[in-house]
Design a protein around this motif. Structure first.
Motif, PDB file in Angstrom:
ATOM      1  N   HIS A 151      24.629  24.559 -61.817  1.00  0.00           N
ATOM      2  CA  HIS A 151      23.901  24.467 -63.081  1.00  0.00           C
ATOM      3  C   HIS A 151      23.980  23.043 -63.634  1.00  0.00           C
ATOM      4  N   TRP A 152      25.158  22.460 -63.606  1.00  0.00           N
ATOM      5  CA  TRP A 152      25.391  21.106 -64.127  1.00  0.00           C
ATOM      6  C   TRP A 152      24.487  20.100 -63.418  1.00  0.00           C
ATOM      7  N   TRP A 153      24.380  20.253 -62.096  1.00  0.00           N
ATOM      8  CA  TRP A 153      23.615  19.308 -61.288  1.00  0.00           C
ATOM      9  C   TRP A 153      22.124  19.651 -61.259  1.00  0.00           C
ATOM     10  N   ALA A 154      21.777  20.883 -60.873  1.00  0.00           N
ATOM     11  CA  ALA A 154      20.376  21.242 -60.639  1.00  0.00           C
ATOM     12  C   ALA A 154      19.601  21.523 -61.926  1.00  0.00           C
ATOM     13  N   VAL A 155      20.246  22.127 -62.909  1.00  0.00           N
ATOM     14  CA  VAL A 155      19.546  22.486 -64.133  1.00  0.00           C
ATOM     15  C   VAL A 155      19.661  21.380 -65.186  1.00  0.00           C
ATOM     16  N   GLU A 156      20.879  20.894 -65.392  1.00  0.00           N
ATOM     17  CA  GLU A 156      21.096  19.872 -66.417  1.00  0.00           C
ATOM     18  C   GLU A 156      20.768  18.462 -65.921  1.00  0.00           C
ATOM     19  N   GLY A 157      20.671  18.294 -64.608  1.00  0.00           N
ATOM     20  CA  GLY A 157      20.283  17.007 -64.033  1.00  0.00           C
ATOM     21  C   GLY A 157      21.363  15.943 -64.018  1.00  0.00           C
ATOM     22  N   HIS A 158      22.615  16.343 -64.110  1.00  0.00           N
ATOM     23  CA  HIS A 158      23.715  15.371 -64.105  1.00  0.00           C
ATOM     24  C   HIS A 158      24.042  14.914 -62.686  1.00  0.00           C
ATOM     25  N   ARG A 159      24.728  13.796 -62.590  1.00  0.00           N
ATOM     26  CA  ARG A 159      25.209  13.253 -61.310  1.00  0.00           C
ATOM     27  C   ARG A 159      26.630  12.746 -61.519  1.00  0.00           C
ATOM     28  N   GLU A 160      27.474  12.971 -60.521  1.00  0.00           N
ATOM     29  CA  GLU A 160      28.853  12.484 -60.621  1.00  0.00           C
ATOM     30  C   GLU A 160      28.891  10.964 -60.694  1.00  0.00           C
ATOM     31  N   TYR A 161      27.989  10.342 -59.934  1.00  0.00           N
ATOM     32  CA  TYR A 161      27.988   8.875 -59.892  1.00  0.00           C
ATOM     33  C   TYR A 161      26.613   8.389 -59.465  1.00  0.00           C
ATOM     34  N   VAL A 162      26.105   7.381 -60.146  1.00  0.00           N
ATOM     35  CA  VAL A 162      24.842   6.741 -59.784  1.00  0.00           C
ATOM     36  C   VAL A 162      25.205   5.328 -59.347  1.00  0.00           C
ATOM     37  N   TRP A 163      25.104   5.095 -58.045  1.00  0.00           N
ATOM     38  CA  TRP A 163      25.612   3.870 -57.421  1.00  0.00           C
ATOM     39  C   TRP A 163      25.121   2.604 -58.111  1.00  0.00           C
ATOM     40  N   HIS A 164      23.830   2.445 -58.270  1.00  0.00           N
ATOM     41  CA  HIS A 164      23.285   1.189 -58.810  1.00  0.00           C
ATOM     42  C   HIS A 164      23.603   0.992 -60.297  1.00  0.00           C
ATOM     43  N   LEU A 165      24.012   2.048 -60.975  1.00  0.00           N
ATOM     44  CA  LEU A 165      24.387   1.933 -62.396  1.00  0.00           C
ATOM     45  C   LEU A 165      25.901   1.831 -62.583  1.00  0.00           C
ATOM     46  N   ASP A 166      26.658   2.160 -61.549  1.00  0.00           N
ATOM     47  CA  ASP A 166      28.119   2.178 -61.586  1.00  0.00           C
ATOM     48  C   ASP A 166      28.654   3.112 -62.668  1.00  0.00           C
ATOM     49  N   HIS A 167      27.958   4.209 -62.872  1.00  0.00           N
ATOM     50  CA  HIS A 167      28.489   5.254 -63.761  1.00  0.00           C
ATOM     51  C   HIS A 167      27.782   6.575 -63.476  1.00  0.00           C
ATOM     52  N   GLY A 168      28.378   7.630 -63.989  1.00  0.00           N
ATOM     53  CA  GLY A 168      27.820   8.953 -63.790  1.00  0.00           C
ATOM     54  C   GLY A 168      26.935   9.358 -64.946  1.00  0.00           C
ATOM     55  N   SER A 169      26.354  10.541 -64.790  1.00  0.00           N
ATOM     56  CA  SER A 169      25.567  11.170 -65.841  1.00  0.00           C
ATOM     57  C   SER A 169      26.177  12.547 -66.049  1.00  0.00           C
ATOM     58  N   GLY A 170      26.745  12.786 -67.216  1.00  0.00           N
ATOM     59  CA  GLY A 170      27.405  14.058 -67.473  1.00  0.00           C
ATOM     60  C   GLY A 170      28.904  14.008 -67.243  1.00  0.00           C
ATOM     61  N   THR A 171      29.377  12.941 -66.643  1.00  0.00           N
ATOM     62  CA  THR A 171      30.811  12.696 -66.479  1.00  0.00           C
ATOM     63  C   THR A 171      31.020  11.193 -66.333  1.00  0.00           C
ATOM     64  N   ASP A 172      32.138  10.721 -66.807  1.00  0.00           N
ATOM     65  CA  ASP A 172      32.451   9.293 -66.679  1.00  0.00           C
ATOM     66  C   ASP A 172      33.606   9.055 -65.701  1.00  0.00           C
ATOM     67  N   PHE A 173      33.977  10.085 -64.950  1.00  0.00           N
ATOM     68  CA  PHE A 173      35.153   9.989 -64.091  1.00  0.00           C
ATOM     69  C   PHE A 173      35.078   8.817 -63.114  1.00  0.00           C
ATOM     70  N   TRP A 174      33.913   8.591 -62.489  1.00  0.00           N
ATOM     71  CA  TRP A 174      33.789   7.530 -61.483  1.00  0.00           C
ATOM     72  C   TRP A 174      33.272   6.219 -62.048  1.00  0.00           C
ATOM     73  N   ASP A 175      33.024   6.139 -63.341  1.00  0.00           N
ATOM     74  CA  ASP A 175      32.533   4.889 -63.937  1.00  0.00           C
ATOM     75  C   ASP A 175      33.490   3.744 -63.602  1.00  0.00           C
ATOM     76  N   GLY A 176      32.931   2.599 -63.246  1.00  0.00           N
ATOM     77  CA  GLY A 176      33.765   1.443 -62.911  1.00  0.00           C
ATOM     78  C   GLY A 176      34.557   1.690 -61.646  1.00  0.00           C
ATOM     79  N   ARG A 177      33.894   2.102 -60.586  1.00  0.00           N
ATOM     80  CA  ARG A 177      34.594   2.551 -59.373  1.00  0.00           C
ATOM     81  C   ARG A 177      35.465   1.481 -58.729  1.00  0.00           C
ATOM     82  N   THR A 178      35.217   0.196 -58.995  1.00  0.00           N
ATOM     83  CA  THR A 178      36.050  -0.848 -58.396  1.00  0.00           C
ATOM     84  C   THR A 178      37.046  -1.438 -59.393  1.00  0.00           C
ATOM     85  N   ASP A 179      37.122  -0.877 -60.583  1.00  0.00           N
ATOM     86  CA  ASP A 179      38.020  -1.354 -61.631  1.00  0.00           C
ATOM     87  C   ASP A 179      39.421  -0.779 -61.390  1.00  0.00           C
TER      88      ASP A 179
END
Length: 114
Positions: A52-80
């Motif tokens: 539901h989070w992914w398919a219905v709400e359209g969130h992503r754990e991580y968007v590579w070119h933006l260096d952050h997720g949508s709906g979660t910030d867990f992977w934001d700044g992956r090289t920090d």
């Protein structure tokens, strides 16, 4: 398997069958593996229904070119480094809560990588 004789000579090692062997003189194994439990990312960041989070709400754990997720910030700044330390601390804290009788770490590697 797949290691050449030269590789085995230059880089001995492999899995120990006993964690007490790690780092002992003359012992060439370099790691020990056992099933200890699991921490799921969904659980860690509060995603109750991933589909539901992914398919219905359209969130992503991580968007590579933006260096952050949508709906979660867990992977934001992956090289920090500090954010990676925070992520590891969160994982270890959840593991500690779920498996209070298990160690959360066996310490640092006995190898000197410097």
């Amino acid at each position: 398997e797949g290691k050449t004789a030269e590789c085995r000579t230059e880089m001995p090692g492999g899995q120990c069958n006993d964690p007490a062997l790690l780092g002992r003189p003359g012992v060439q194994c370099t790691y020990f593996v056992e099933k200890a439990g699991e921490v799921r990312l969904d659980e860690l960041v509060g995603i109750e229904d991933y589909t539901h989070w992914w398919a219905v709400e359209g969130h992503r754990e991580y968007v590579w070119h933006l260096d952050h997720g949508s709906g979660t910030d867990f992977w934001d700044g992956r090289t920090d480094k500090s954010k990676n330390d925070e992520r590891m601390n969160k994982v270890q804290e959840m593991f500690r809560r779920k498996y209070p009788d298990m160690p959360i770490t066996y310490g640092e590697s006995p190898c000197d990588y410097a």
